[in-house]
Design a protein around this motif. Structure first.
Motif, short mmCIF file in Angstrom:
data_model
loop_
_atom_site.label_atom_id
_atom_site.label_comp_id
_atom_site.label_asym_id
_atom_site.label_seq_id
_atom_site.Cartn_x
_atom_site.Cartn_y
_atom_site.Cartn_z
N UNK A 135 -4.02 13.42 -10.41
CA UNK A 135 -5.30 13.92 -9.89
C UNK A 135 -6.11 12.52 -9.79
N UNK A 136 -6.49 11.99 -10.53
CA UNK A 136 -7.36 10.72 -10.51
C UNK A 136 -6.96 9.70 -9.41
N UNK A 137 -5.69 9.76 -9.01
CA UNK A 137 -5.24 8.92 -7.91
C UNK A 137 -5.60 9.58 -6.71
N UNK A 177 -9.35 9.26 -2.01
CA UNK A 177 -10.49 9.87 -1.11
C UNK A 177 -11.88 8.97 -1.33
N UNK A 178 -11.90 8.47 -2.42
CA UNK A 178 -13.20 7.51 -2.45
C UNK A 178 -12.87 6.28 -1.75
N UNK A 184 -0.57 11.74 1.66
CA UNK A 184 -0.03 11.14 0.43
C UNK A 184 1.25 10.65 0.32
N UNK A 185 2.14 11.35 0.72
CA UNK A 185 3.61 10.80 0.65
C UNK A 185 3.55 9.57 1.48
N UNK A 186 3.02 9.28 2.68
CA UNK A 186 2.96 8.05 3.28
C UNK A 186 2.51 6.94 2.48
N UNK A 187 1.23 7.44 1.83
CA UNK A 187 0.40 6.34 1.06
C UNK A 187 1.53 5.99 -0.12
N UNK A 188 2.36 6.76 -0.75
CA UNK A 188 3.21 6.47 -1.81
C UNK A 188 4.29 5.58 -1.53
N UNK A 189 4.78 5.90 -0.19
CA UNK A 189 5.86 5.00 0.38
C UNK A 189 5.52 3.85 0.61
N UNK A 190 4.23 3.50 1.28
CA UNK A 190 3.75 2.30 1.59
C UNK A 190 3.48 1.39 0.23
N UNK A 191 2.86 1.98 -0.91
CA UNK A 191 2.73 1.33 -1.99
C UNK A 191 4.03 0.98 -2.49
N UNK A 192 5.02 1.68 -2.44
CA UNK A 192 6.39 1.35 -2.92
C UNK A 192 7.01 0.19 -2.35
N UNK A 193 6.45 -0.20 -1.24
CA UNK A 193 7.10 -1.12 -0.21
C UNK A 193 6.23 -2.39 -0.57
N UNK A 194 5.04 -2.04 -1.54
CA UNK A 194 4.61 -3.53 -1.74
C UNK A 194 3.15 -3.41 -1.28
#
Length: 259
Positions: free
Chosen positions: A36-38, A43-44, A68-78
């Motif tokens: 939840x904090x993520x 949002x911030x 959110x899923x797109x953000x997680x995917x991009x984070x996973x790709x570095x």
């Protein structure tokens, strides 16, 4: 293809997103597999649009989940958070984010169509009787079949629950059913890897999604929709053929031992 949630916090339609699904903050975080904090942090930083409010309740939509899923995917790709923010803003400015989010929905939705079943732990024990142990419940949670929250347990699939009950009532130990489930999950993951690898190499191609044209993105979306029934039919047909061969061989062996 529906548009993403707009940055002013409004949604496409009163239903709360492309498919009408809506979530409270904790539900959205759980569905997306983030804390939840993520979610608040995104949002911030402007990565995630604000929810739609009804009185004191903040409702998030299926488009928020997709983002959110797109953000997680991009984070996973570095990508860094700042890099993702720049990328999302560039895609929004160019009109490409709507297509990418629509593609994500088309590629990920409808694979799992299961009806969860929620009951108390006492009710679960009543279903299985002495065949089930606390260790079996722990193992089922570890394998992802059940989620335990206090005194309540949710089985993720009514079909799998009923299949398990059928086997237990035929005398198969629950521990061995869970062992078989562990094996099936591993084999299913290998099959999914094979299908996704084929799709990645031959439909999406080596350049990924970022440099594809609008028509190419539409083609990939259509191909993903076509893959869903094909993959299921191939696996079901091959398993049925394998079962027929294996059962025929087992019956023949039984008949030989009776002679």
């Amino acid at each position: 293809m529906s548009s993403p949630v707009r940055n002013d916090g409004s949604d496409e339609g009163a239903g709360g997103g492309a498919d009408g699904a809506r979530f409270r903050r904790e539900e959205l975080a759980r569905a997306a597999g983030v804390r939840v904090r993520n979610l608040r942090y995104y949002q911030e930083r402007g990565l995630l649009p604000p929810p739609r409010r009804e009185g004191r309740i903040a409702w998030y939509s299926a488009d928020h989940l997709t983002r959110l899923r797109l953000i997680s995917d991009l984070l996973g790709r570095g990508y860094t958070v700042n890099g993702i923010a720049e990328l999302l803003h560039a895609w929004e400015a160019g009109g490409g984010l709507s297509q990418l989010l629509g593609l994500e929905r088309a590629m990920t939705r409808d694979w799992v169509q299961e009806e969860p079943v929620t009951m108390t732990l006492a009710e679960l024990r009543g279903l299985f009787g002495p065949a089930a142990t606390a260790e079996d419940t722990r193992r089922a949670a570890e394998l992802g079949y059940v989620r335990i929250e206090g005194d309540r347990v949710t089985h993720q699939s009514r079909r799998l629950l009923e299949a398990t009950l059928t086997l237990v009532r035929q005398g198969v130990p629950l521990a061995e059913i869970l062992d078989a489930g562990d094996f099936v999950q591993a084999q299913a993951a290998a099959l999914a890897d094979r299908f996704v690898g084929l799709f990645r190499r031959h439909v999406i191609g080596p350049d990924g999604l970022e440099r594809l044209s609008a028509s190419q993105l539409d083609h990939i979306s259509e191909a993903a929709a076509a893959l869903r029934p094909v993959a299921g039919e191939v696996v079901a047909a091959e398993f049925a053929r394998a079962m027929a061969r294996r059962v025929e061989a087992e019956v023949a062996e039984l008949l030989r031992t009776e002679q």
